[in-house]
Design a protein around this motif. Structure first.
Motif, short mmCIF file in Angstrom:
data_model
loop_
_atom_site.label_atom_id
_atom_site.label_comp_id
_atom_site.label_asym_id
_atom_site.label_seq_id
_atom_site.Cartn_x
_atom_site.Cartn_y
_atom_site.Cartn_z
N ILE A 1 15.21 5.32 11.24
CA ILE A 1 15.76 4.40 10.23
C ILE A 1 14.60 3.55 9.73
O ILE A 1 13.99 2.80 10.49
CB ILE A 1 16.88 3.54 10.84
CG1 ILE A 1 17.95 4.45 11.44
CG2 ILE A 1 17.45 2.59 9.80
CD1 ILE A 1 18.86 3.78 12.44
N TYR A 2 14.30 3.71 8.45
CA TYR A 2 13.14 3.04 7.84
C TYR A 2 13.52 1.68 7.28
O TYR A 2 14.68 1.43 6.94
CB TYR A 2 12.56 3.94 6.75
CG TYR A 2 11.93 5.19 7.32
CD1 TYR A 2 10.56 5.27 7.51
CD2 TYR A 2 12.72 6.28 7.69
CE1 TYR A 2 9.98 6.41 8.04
CE2 TYR A 2 12.14 7.42 8.23
CZ TYR A 2 10.77 7.48 8.40
OH TYR A 2 10.20 8.61 8.94
N ASN B 1 4.10 -0.36 7.18
CA ASN B 1 3.82 1.06 7.20
C ASN B 1 5.13 1.81 6.92
O ASN B 1 5.99 1.91 7.78
CB ASN B 1 3.24 1.49 8.55
CG ASN B 1 2.91 2.96 8.60
OD1 ASN B 1 3.32 3.75 7.76
ND2 ASN B 1 2.14 3.34 9.62
N HIS B 2 5.26 2.33 5.72
CA HIS B 2 6.51 2.98 5.31
C HIS B 2 6.61 4.43 5.78
O HIS B 2 7.57 5.12 5.45
CB HIS B 2 6.66 2.89 3.79
CG HIS B 2 6.71 1.48 3.30
ND1 HIS B 2 7.77 0.65 3.56
CD2 HIS B 2 5.81 0.74 2.60
CE1 HIS B 2 7.54 -0.55 3.04
NE2 HIS B 2 6.36 -0.52 2.45
N ASN B 3 5.60 4.88 6.54
CA ASN B 3 5.62 6.25 7.06
C ASN B 3 6.20 6.35 8.46
O ASN B 3 6.34 7.44 8.98
CB ASN B 3 4.20 6.83 7.05
CG ASN B 3 3.67 6.97 5.66
OD1 ASN B 3 4.40 7.33 4.74
ND2 ASN B 3 2.40 6.65 5.48
N ARG B 4 6.53 5.22 9.06
CA ARG B 4 7.12 5.22 10.40
C ARG B 4 8.45 4.49 10.37
O ARG B 4 8.57 3.43 9.76
CB ARG B 4 6.20 4.51 11.39
CG ARG B 4 4.92 5.26 11.66
CD ARG B 4 4.10 4.52 12.68
NE ARG B 4 2.80 5.15 12.80
CZ ARG B 4 2.34 5.66 13.92
NH1 ARG B 4 3.06 5.59 15.01
NH2 ARG B 4 1.16 6.21 13.96
N PRO B 5 9.44 5.03 11.07
CA PRO B 5 10.73 4.32 11.11
C PRO B 5 10.63 3.01 11.89
O PRO B 5 9.87 2.90 12.84
CB PRO B 5 11.66 5.31 11.81
CG PRO B 5 10.79 6.29 12.50
CD PRO B 5 9.46 6.28 11.81
N GLU B 6 11.41 2.05 11.45
CA GLU B 6 11.47 0.77 12.15
C GLU B 6 12.33 0.88 13.41
O GLU B 6 12.05 0.26 14.43
CB GLU B 6 12.05 -0.30 11.21
CG GLU B 6 12.08 -1.68 11.79
CD GLU B 6 12.57 -2.72 10.80
OE1 GLU B 6 12.54 -3.91 11.17
OE2 GLU B 6 13.00 -2.37 9.68
N ARG C 1 15.80 4.27 4.16
CA ARG C 1 15.81 5.72 4.33
C ARG C 1 16.19 6.08 5.77
O ARG C 1 15.90 5.33 6.70
CB ARG C 1 14.43 6.33 4.05
CG ARG C 1 14.03 6.32 2.60
CD ARG C 1 12.62 6.91 2.42
NE ARG C 1 11.65 6.04 3.10
CZ ARG C 1 10.60 6.47 3.78
NH1 ARG C 1 10.36 7.76 3.90
NH2 ARG C 1 9.76 5.62 4.35
N VAL C 2 16.82 7.23 5.91
CA VAL C 2 17.19 7.74 7.23
C VAL C 2 16.74 9.20 7.30
O VAL C 2 17.02 9.98 6.40
CB VAL C 2 18.72 7.65 7.46
CG1 VAL C 2 19.11 8.27 8.79
CG2 VAL C 2 19.19 6.20 7.38
N ALA C 3 16.03 9.56 8.37
CA ALA C 3 15.56 10.93 8.57
C ALA C 3 16.12 11.46 9.88
O ALA C 3 16.10 10.76 10.90
CB ALA C 3 14.03 10.96 8.60
N ARG C 4 16.61 12.68 9.85
CA ARG C 4 17.15 13.30 11.07
C ARG C 4 16.00 13.93 11.85
O ARG C 4 15.22 14.70 11.31
CB ARG C 4 18.18 14.37 10.74
CG ARG C 4 18.76 15.00 12.01
CD ARG C 4 19.70 16.12 11.73
NE ARG C 4 20.87 15.59 11.05
CZ ARG C 4 21.85 16.36 10.60
NH1 ARG C 4 21.79 17.66 10.75
NH2 ARG C 4 22.87 15.82 9.99
#
Length: 189
Positions: free
Chosen positions: A82-83, A55-60, A87-90
């Motif tokens: 951190i995906y 699931n690429h919509n939730r960070p690992e 990818r990294v989302a703040r």
């Protein structure tokens, strides 16, 4: 004119009796209080309990990175997702500073959605060691106008890990566990 002079004299007298602190004192006080979070790289990682492989919509993982702010008088934390694909989302910005007048450490959070939370706790003069417990109750002001209280309770496991349990109030007003985290020190390669 006489009142202006009286006000100035009163302000000068109060200022003269107020405690003065060198910049290093506030930095040192906050560094002691936050010693565990500033360990090593000051970068922490915790697995996302809601992560589903593929699931690429939730960070690992979630991360918290701490750095000193301007003049090293406050700390800035960045909470990120951190995906698996890099990818990294703040998600949140954190601020921690020592208020030398009250002798307390103020912690603030600003979420990606504008939610603002603030809490404080007494300044520790010794770092927490294994088994040490830290509790911070925070008022959270959401964009929809609601206000809630959140409790963060951390337990130091060792110098490279700690748990963090997050509680909210249920309908009866009792604390209810919302989320459990285990954070481990992350040393970048």
């Amino acid at each position: 004119m006489n009142r202006i002079l009286q006000a100035f004299a009163l302000a000068a007298a109060l200022a003269a009796t107020a405690p003065t602190f060198a910049q290093d004192n506030d930095r040192s006080a906050l560094a002691i209080h936050m010693a565990h979070m500033l360990e090593g790289s000051a970068q922490w990682r915790s697995p996302n309990p809601d992560y589903e492989p593929g699931n690429h919509n939730r960070p690992e993982f979630f991360g918290v990175n701490w750095t000193w702010g301007a003049n090293e008088q406050h700390l800035i934390g960045e909470v990120t997702g951190i995906y698996a694909d890099g990818r990294v989302a703040r998600y949140q910005s954190l601020y921690a500073f020592h208020n030398p007048v009250t002798g307390r450490v103020i912690t603030q959070q600003v979420g990606w959605d504008g939610t603002f939370s603030q809490g404080d706790q007494p300044l520790r003069t010794e770092p927490l060691g294994p088994g040490g417990i830290e509790t911070v109750d925070m008022l959270a002001f959401s964009q929809n106008g609601s206000v809630s209280i959140i409790r963060h309770q951390g337990v130091i496991i060792d110098s490279r890990s700690h748990s963090m349990d997050v509680y909210g109030r249920n309908a009866e007003g009792d604390w209810e566990l919302v989320r459990e985290w285990v954070w481990r020190l992350h040393e970048p390669e």
